[in-house]
Design an enzyme around this catalytic site. Sequence first.
Site, PDB file in Angstrom:
ATOM      1  N   LYS A  59       0.854  -1.598   0.062  1.00  0.00           N
ATOM      2  CA  LYS A  59      -0.436  -0.143  -0.204  1.00  0.00           C
ATOM      3  C   LYS A  59       0.779   1.343   0.232  1.00  0.00           C
ATOM      4  O   LYS A  59       1.835   1.203   0.464  1.00  0.00           O
ATOM      5  CB  LYS A  59      -1.284  -0.030   1.087  1.00  0.00           C
ATOM      6  CG  LYS A  59      -2.090   0.866   1.412  1.00  0.00           C
ATOM      7  CD  LYS A  59      -2.762   0.678   2.729  1.00  0.00           C
ATOM      8  CE  LYS A  59      -3.553   1.855   2.648  1.00  0.00           C
ATOM      9  NZ  LYS A  59      -4.908   1.873   4.063  1.00  0.00           N
ATOM     10  N   SER A 112      -9.689   1.795   2.619  1.00  0.00           N
ATOM     11  CA  SER A 112      -8.478   2.142   2.353  1.00  0.00           C
ATOM     12  C   SER A 112      -7.156   1.266   1.157  1.00  0.00           C
ATOM     13  O   SER A 112      -6.374   2.338   0.715  1.00  0.00           O
ATOM     14  CB  SER A 112      -8.220   3.400   3.596  1.00  0.00           C
ATOM     15  OG  SER A 112      -7.245   2.898   4.141  1.00  0.00           O
ATOM     16  N   SER A 139      -9.886  -0.360   7.359  1.00  0.00           N
ATOM     17  CA  SER A 139      -9.015  -0.232   5.613  1.00  0.00           C
ATOM     18  C   SER A 139      -8.398  -2.024   4.988  1.00  0.00           C
ATOM     19  O   SER A 139      -8.654  -2.112   4.562  1.00  0.00           O
ATOM     20  CB  SER A 139      -8.034   0.478   5.658  1.00  0.00           C
ATOM     21  OG  SER A 139      -8.902   2.083   6.061  1.00  0.00           O
TER      22      SER A 139
END
Length: 458
Positions: A85, A163, A187
């Site tokens: 990420k 996210s 997330s």
Amino acid sequence: SREMIVDDATLDLPVVELTALLDNGQLTSVALTEAYLARIAKRAPALNCFITVTPERARADAAKADARRAAGERGPVLGIPYGLKDLIDTAGIATTWGTRSMLERVPKTDADVAARLAAAGGVLLGKLHCTELANSFGVENQEDAHNGACRNPWSLDRWAGGSSGGSGAAVAAGLCGFAIGSETLGSIDCPSAFCGVVGLRPTYDLVSRAGVMTAAYTLDKLGPLTRDARDARAVLPLIATQPIEAKQRRLRVGIADVIDPKLSDPALAPLFDKARSILREIADVQPVTLPEIPTMPATLTILLAEIRAAFDDFIRAGHIHALYDRQSWATKEREYLALDLRAEDYIKATRVRTQAQQVYRTLFDRFDVLLTPGRPEVARKLVGYKGAESDAPNSYTTLLVTGNLIGAPAITLPIGFSAESLPLSMHAIGSPYDDDAVLALAELYQAHTDFHRKRPPS
């Protein structure tokens, strides 16, 4: 052999099976990496799941991994391609936090988790989409992100979740062996549920966050998103700062299944009933009523106060005025100030956290894991989505929020599909530092089901 690699089915295999092929010489990391890079070039643009692809780094990592294996070394991710990420620092590679003002931000050192995976011989394919600043200041429209929204491999008109959406989409679409995402309040769970993959949120601080964007100091966690629970089991010890103790036991599972039928996909309850009946055969299953503690307001109070503190420098430097999000900082700040958060509110919230930790500690004397049906809705449409609002009790929200507040490990698992062929999930939490329990539940369940083997249309 190279022919084997071009086979799409090979790229979709779990990490544990890819590692076995590498170990017995049926596969090289270089060939596997080239095949993933080719698939990324073909499929990733439509999904918008990568912010940066790193082919040179990947090829170098793969060649090194093959040399280490040829010298007799073995390891759970040696030669396995993965993604990070894009809020996890990587030396010499842009780490953008998903926001416009950080597009040129190139860290000098690796985050702890990136360094550990490199040392373990993993092959870095690139940096994965995350919603702007990991959603720290809210996002009205998911298209307000780097190159737009991250799309769902099961249906391109739907959101991959946030996210850690890039991590969920890339793993589900078979663009990497596994990915690392982060969770502050859902997330990892959200993209895992929406994309039909396994999402592991380890115990708070079990995985170091050194070199990772801070959203909320006492709530942020890093964990793997994988196609198979056995892969999460393989990756966790490599990134954890202390050993994961595996226990021999018959799992005691407490099931809380309060759902709001108005808000839930019609397939969720029957799919969860099937999951429960499978678990009854292989674990000790009992119903449980979750304690009533105001964990939602406490968690939101802590979250909002810590985010504002963490981004103080970012705000003062003026970066906050260059967000992709169309809502102006003036509006965001006005809304924040209207909350009138005070020091005593934060202190009271931390006292609620302590109370919740104590109450759940007694629950975990009776149960190894607490299990609930997962996210009530399938992946939402990117255009025209109208979310239903409800204050009705919901055991999923209670466990997700409370688990994050008390630092408990959690896992999100696919349990089947809606009428529109979109993934649905279940969610479980364990006692802090008993990450083995949620992994054991996931492995047991997946040994008796094959939902995790199904892949989205290519």
